[in-house]
Design a protein around this motif. Sequence first.
Motif, PDB file in Angstrom:
ATOM      1  N   ASP B  84     -11.714  49.034  17.682  1.00 34.13           N
ATOM      2  CA  ASP B  84     -11.710  47.575  17.520  1.00 34.13           C
ATOM      3  C   ASP B  84     -12.293  47.166  16.172  1.00 34.13           C
ATOM      4  N   SER B  85     -12.871  48.120  15.460  1.00 34.46           N
ATOM      5  CA  SER B  85     -13.464  47.815  14.152  1.00 34.46           C
ATOM      6  C   SER B  85     -12.380  47.287  13.219  1.00 34.46           C
ATOM      7  N   ALA B  86     -12.546  46.066  12.782  1.00 33.24           N
ATOM      8  CA  ALA B  86     -11.527  45.365  11.990  1.00 33.24           C
ATOM      9  C   ALA B  86     -12.120  44.027  11.566  1.00 33.24           C
ATOM     10  N   THR B  87     -11.325  43.257  10.839  1.00 30.53           N
ATOM     11  CA  THR B  87     -11.705  41.888  10.513  1.00 30.53           C
ATOM     12  C   THR B  87     -10.942  40.946  11.444  1.00 30.53           C
ATOM     13  N   TYR B  88     -11.649  40.002  12.016  1.00 34.32           N
ATOM     14  CA  TYR B  88     -11.054  39.064  12.967  1.00 34.32           C
ATOM     15  C   TYR B  88     -11.073  37.660  12.383  1.00 34.32           C
ATOM     16  N   PHE B  89      -9.945  36.990  12.508  1.00 34.82           N
ATOM     17  CA  PHE B  89      -9.822  35.627  12.018  1.00 34.82           C
ATOM     18  C   PHE B  89      -9.446  34.697  13.160  1.00 34.82           C
ATOM     19  N   CYS B  90     -10.140  33.585  13.263  1.00 37.50           N
ATOM     20  CA  CYS B  90      -9.656  32.520  14.114  1.00 37.50           C
ATOM     21  C   CYS B  90      -8.822  31.582  13.241  1.00 37.50           C
ATOM     22  N   ALA B  91      -7.969  30.822  13.871  1.00 37.67           N
ATOM     23  CA  ALA B  91      -7.146  29.864  13.148  1.00 37.67           C
ATOM     24  C   ALA B  91      -6.870  28.669  14.039  1.00 37.67           C
ATOM     25  N   ALA B  92      -6.447  27.597  13.419  1.00 39.01           N
ATOM     26  CA  ALA B  92      -6.077  26.397  14.154  1.00 39.01           C
ATOM     27  C   ALA B  92      -4.896  25.745  13.447  1.00 39.01           C
ATOM     28  N   THR B  93      -3.972  25.257  14.255  1.00 44.09           N
ATOM     29  CA  THR B  93      -2.807  24.613  13.658  1.00 44.09           C
ATOM     30  C   THR B  93      -2.174  23.683  14.676  1.00 44.09           C
ATOM     31  N   GLY B  94      -1.151  22.981  14.235  1.00 46.83           N
ATOM     32  CA  GLY B  94      -0.438  22.089  15.129  1.00 46.83           C
ATOM     33  C   GLY B  94       0.332  21.052  14.371  1.00 46.83           C
ATOM     34  N   GLY B  95       1.437  20.649  14.921  1.00 44.67           N
ATOM     35  CA  GLY B  95       2.249  19.614  14.312  1.00 44.67           C
ATOM     36  C   GLY B  95       2.637  19.967  12.898  1.00 44.67           C
ATOM     37  N   SER B  96       2.412  19.038  11.998  1.00 45.27           N
ATOM     38  CA  SER B  96       2.792  19.255  10.611  1.00 45.27           C
ATOM     39  C   SER B  96       1.643  19.813   9.772  1.00 45.27           C
ATOM     40  N   TYR B  97       0.545  20.161  10.444  1.00 42.14           N
ATOM     41  CA  TYR B  97      -0.608  20.652   9.696  1.00 42.14           C
ATOM     42  C   TYR B  97      -0.412  22.099   9.286  1.00 42.14           C
ATOM     43  N   ILE B  98      -0.942  22.393   8.116  1.00 43.61           N
ATOM     44  CA  ILE B  98      -0.899  23.765   7.644  1.00 43.61           C
ATOM     45  C   ILE B  98      -1.868  24.597   8.466  1.00 43.61           C
ATOM     46  N   PRO B  99      -1.472  25.795   8.927  1.00 46.53           N
ATOM     47  CA  PRO B  99      -2.408  26.654   9.654  1.00 46.53           C
ATOM     48  C   PRO B  99      -3.641  26.926   8.805  1.00 46.53           C
ATOM     49  N   THR B 100      -4.790  26.766   9.402  1.00 47.64           N
ATOM     50  CA  THR B 100      -6.056  26.963   8.702  1.00 47.64           C
ATOM     51  C   THR B 100      -6.829  28.087   9.357  1.00 47.64           C
ATOM     52  N   PHE B 101      -7.311  29.007   8.545  1.00 42.66           N
ATOM     53  CA  PHE B 101      -8.028  30.166   9.051  1.00 42.66           C
ATOM     54  C   PHE B 101      -9.527  30.034   8.836  1.00 42.66           C
ATOM     55  N   GLY B 102     -10.296  30.616   9.758  1.00 47.10           N
ATOM     56  CA  GLY B 102     -11.714  30.794   9.516  1.00 47.10           C
ATOM     57  C   GLY B 102     -11.916  31.850   8.445  1.00 47.10           C
TER      58      GLY B 102
END
Lengths: 112, 111
Positions: B84-102
């Motif tokens: 499981d050792s890796a880099t993990y990113f959360c993200a949020a998006t929706g509608g016309s918004y550009i996906p944004t990553f932590g």
Amino acid sequence: DTAVSQTPKYLVTQMGNDKSIKCEQNLGHDTMYWYKQDSKKFLKIMFSYNNKELIINETVPNRFSPKSPDKAHLNLHINSLELGDSAVYFCASSIGGNTEAFFGQGTRLTVV
Amino acid sequence: QQQVKQSPQSLIVQKGGISIINCAYENTAFDYFPWYQQFPGKGPALLIAIRPDVSEKKEGRFTISFNKSAKQFSLHIMDSQPGDSATYFCAATGGSYIPTFGRGTSLIVHP
């Protein structure tokens, strides 16, 4: 078959040059993206593009421009390369803006 | 640009332990919250995702907990493994918004 493919995988170039990175997706997705990942692993969205709309992150210099010859391709063209442009660039695609994004393997750009 | 704040920046756990990564978002119009896993030299790949109509989603050892009122969501990795050792990113998006990553969390699981 690779779902999202980028070429080249590595790119070393001198400051001031103009270069392009190609991206192709065979998933039939309508939205494609370019991300820049810096040395600290931060993923910064640069562009979001579908056949209707281009959304540009306002912090991206206008030396960067996406070019889409068709729905399956979104190439990244960079003019007058600078040292600070060195990073890994990822292309991605998705169905619309709120579903899973599929990423390419990345292009490591080094400007010397 | 809409922000997604992710913590911690790095995380070290022992094999078999629980890894917890937290994210907070601002835009209530976001309606898709994915977690991506990235191994060195590879592109991020979707690990698990949730939409705001549920408070929890579990897939194997991976669970997302979602708190809509607090605008927070977290990833729990049970029985963490060295793989499981890796880099993990959360993200949020929706509608016309550009996906944004932590900003990412570097997870190291010691054998």
